[in-house]
Design a protein around this motif. Structure first.
Motif, PDB file in Angstrom:
ATOM      1  N   ASP A 145       0.825  -1.205   0.000  1.00 61.10           N
ATOM      2  CA  ASP A 145       0.000   0.000   0.000  1.00 61.10           C
ATOM      3  C   ASP A 145       0.863   1.260   0.000  1.00 61.10           C
ATOM      4  O   ASP A 145       0.501   2.275  -0.622  1.00 61.10           O
ATOM      5  N   HIS A 146       2.010   1.213   0.704  1.00 65.60           N
ATOM      6  CA  HIS A 146       2.858   2.393   0.801  1.00 65.60           C
ATOM      7  C   HIS A 146       3.828   2.518  -0.377  1.00 65.60           C
ATOM      8  O   HIS A 146       4.088   3.638  -0.848  1.00 65.60           O
ATOM      9  N   ASP A 151       2.420  -4.631  -6.659  1.00 63.46           N
ATOM     10  CA  ASP A 151       1.763  -4.099  -7.858  1.00 63.46           C
ATOM     11  C   ASP A 151       2.771  -3.860  -8.979  1.00 63.46           C
ATOM     12  O   ASP A 151       2.482  -4.118 -10.156  1.00 63.46           O
ATOM     13  N   THR A 152       3.959  -3.379  -8.610  1.00 63.52           N
ATOM     14  CA  THR A 152       4.995  -3.154  -9.627  1.00 63.52           C
ATOM     15  C   THR A 152       5.431  -4.468 -10.264  1.00 63.52           C
ATOM     16  O   THR A 152       5.600  -4.550 -11.490  1.00 63.52           O
ATOM     17  N   ILE A 153       5.591  -5.490  -9.446  1.00 65.02           N
ATOM     18  CA  ILE A 153       5.989  -6.809  -9.977  1.00 65.02           C
ATOM     19  C   ILE A 153       4.921  -7.345 -10.918  1.00 65.02           C
ATOM     20  O   ILE A 153       5.216  -7.819 -12.030  1.00 65.02           O
ATOM     21  N   GLN A 154       3.660  -7.262 -10.489  1.00 65.71           N
ATOM     22  CA  GLN A 154       2.574  -7.747 -11.342  1.00 65.71           C
ATOM     23  C   GLN A 154       2.490  -6.958 -12.643  1.00 65.71           C
ATOM     24  O   GLN A 154       2.268  -7.527 -13.721  1.00 65.71           O
ATOM     25  N   ARG A 155       2.673  -5.638 -12.574  1.00 60.64           N
ATOM     26  CA  ARG A 155       2.574  -4.801 -13.773  1.00 60.64           C
ATOM     27  C   ARG A 155       3.698  -5.121 -14.760  1.00 60.64           C
ATOM     28  O   ARG A 155       3.456  -5.225 -15.971  1.00 60.64           O
ATOM     29  N   GLU A 156       4.918  -5.315 -14.246  1.00 60.66           N
ATOM     30  CA  GLU A 156       6.038  -5.627 -15.136  1.00 60.66           C
ATOM     31  C   GLU A 156       5.867  -6.989 -15.790  1.00 60.66           C
ATOM     32  O   GLU A 156       6.151  -7.156 -16.983  1.00 60.66           O
ATOM     33  N   ILE A 157       5.404  -7.963 -15.014  1.00 57.75           N
ATOM     34  CA  ILE A 157       5.174  -9.298 -15.591  1.00 57.75           C
ATOM     35  C   ILE A 157       4.096  -9.235 -16.663  1.00 57.75           C
ATOM     36  O   ILE A 157       4.214  -9.861 -17.729  1.00 57.75           O
ATOM     37  N   SER A 158       3.033  -8.450 -16.417  1.00 59.46           N
ATOM     38  CA  SER A 158       1.960  -8.322 -17.403  1.00 59.46           C
ATOM     39  C   SER A 158       2.462  -7.642 -18.673  1.00 59.46           C
ATOM     40  O   SER A 158       2.127  -8.056 -19.791  1.00 59.46           O
ATOM     41  N   LYS A 159       3.306  -6.615 -18.543  1.00 58.54           N
ATOM     42  CA  LYS A 159       3.836  -5.922 -19.713  1.00 58.54           C
ATOM     43  C   LYS A 159       4.739  -6.836 -20.536  1.00 58.54           C
ATOM     44  O   LYS A 159       4.666  -6.869 -21.760  1.00 58.54           O
ATOM     45  N   ILE A 160       5.599  -7.577 -19.849  1.00 57.64           N
ATOM     46  CA  ILE A 160       6.505  -8.472 -20.575  1.00 57.64           C
ATOM     47  C   ILE A 160       5.733  -9.552 -21.310  1.00 57.64           C
ATOM     48  O   ILE A 160       6.010  -9.891 -22.461  1.00 57.64           O
TER      49      ILE A 160
END
Length: 374
Positions: A145-146, A151-160
């Motif tokens: 949350d902070h 979320d960053t890990i999930q977003r990068e995996i989704s982009k790749i």
């Protein structure tokens, strides 16, 4: 006929030559105390040392191969001597030891290859679920949350995965892994062949080296050399005992926690634990990854247990066994392994303890008696 005449003319000319010119008696030797003489020798010595160091740096990998092969040959020599004492020739003894080692590694590869492939595939398939399990923890959820870590890990995996970069990354990774495997196979075969040659001709190598020593000191140097080789053999036996104990304990722990293929995990731990200090980091990574393929709690429990056992081994088990077999203090074992690892990494970790044992043997047999005599 012309050739004969030329030969006769040359012979007559040689006979008519005058006696060599008298250049006088040789002078006194150069005064070695002169500054020019000292400076010339110092400069020449520095230049030769520089050239030798550059040459050694260029052949550092070959020197490492030679050191590893000599170490392995010295470590396997007690096994060869065991069969020789029972009537076998040295060639047959070496063949028996080498065949045993090769068969072990073949069985090792056959046993662990399928579980590694299966667990790697399962880890890739379970990666999204593992990330979701991270968010279920209150502590990790608050950090997310902070700082938005998960979320960053999930977003990068989704982009790749979305734009197809994963294929390029995988292809590049495959090329890198292939190059690494080929280099490893070449290095392994080189070390294997050198070890075989050294193991067969180890007595001849020792005898040749002793010929460089003055005859009056050969018995003493021979005894010290054999003592150092025995220390290396004792280290290899001690490390095998430590690795076997670690593999049994961690295989039982893996079975209790519920990890798949505990026998294969135990074999992996046995191999990597042969390298002091460094090997257990690899073992901890492998067992933790296998635990994460099942669930996050199982992976964390396995990691915590492995760290706990490593501390017990480093400060209790290994010093006790090494102190009994090598007759060196436990603190010396730990310090030697740490210094060797920091200096030469993997190779330093392997060579550190037997080198420390050899140094202690020389101190006890050579330096300390001279100090007491004086």
């Amino acid at each position: 006929m012309a050739i004969v005449k030329n030969i006769r003319k040359s012979a007559s000319k040689l006979s008519k030559r005058k006696s060599p010119i008298d250049y006088g008696a040789p002078g006194a030797p150069i005064d070695q105390s002169r500054p020019f003489y000292f400076g010339f020798l110092a400069t020449s010595g520095a230049l030769i040392s520089f050239v030798l160091l550059r040459a050694l740096a260029q052949t550092s990998q070959i020197m490492v191969f030679i050191l590893i092969s000599l170490f392995l040959a010295s470590g396997l020599n007690p096994g060869v001597e065991f069969f020789r004492r029972r009537g076998m020739s040295r060639g047959a003894s070496v063949a028996t030891i080498f065949a045993s080692v090769v068969i072990f590694f073949i069985l090792f590869t056959v046993i662990i290859a399928p579980p590694i492939v299966r667990q790697t595939t399962q880890l890739i398939d379970n990666a999204p679920q593992l990330i979701d399990q991270l968010t279920n923890s209150k502590t990790i959820s608050n950090l997310n949350d902070h700082y938005g870590i998960v979320d960053t890990i999930q977003r990068e995996i989704s982009k790749i995965t979305a734009d197809g970069k994963i294929l390029v990354t995988t292809f590049g990774g495959v090329l890198g892994v292939g190059k690494t495997i080929l280099s490893g196979v070449f290095a392994g075969l080189t070390v294997l062949i050198l070890t075989l040659y050294f193991l067969v001709s180890l007595p001849n190598v020792i005898d040749f080296g002793l010929k460089m020593v003055p005859a009056t000191r050969r018995p003493r140097i021979a005894a010290l050399t054999n003592g150092i080789i025995n220390q290396i053999g004792a280290f290899v036996g001690s490390q095998l005992t430590v690795s076997l104990l670690a593999s049994i304990v961690l295989a039982i722990a893996a079975a209790v926690i519920g990890l798949p293929s505990p026998v294969a995990l135990g074999l992996i731990v046995f191999i990597v634990a042969l390298v002091p200090m460094v090997g257990h980091y690899i073992g901890a990574a492998v067992t933790t990854i296998v635990g994460l393929t099942q669930s996050l709690p199982q992976g964390l429990i396995m990691l915590a247990f492995y760290i706990l056992y490593q501390q017990v081994e480093n400060y209790v088990i290994a010093p006790k066994i090494m102190g009994t077999q090598l007759k060196i203090p436990g603190v010396v074992t730990i310090i030697a392994a740490m210094i060797g690892t920091s200096l030469l990494g993997f190779i330093g970790a392997v060579l550190a303890v037997p080198v420390a044992a050899a140094i202690i043997l020389i101190l006890q047999e050579v330096v300390i008696p001279r100090s007491e005599a004086n």
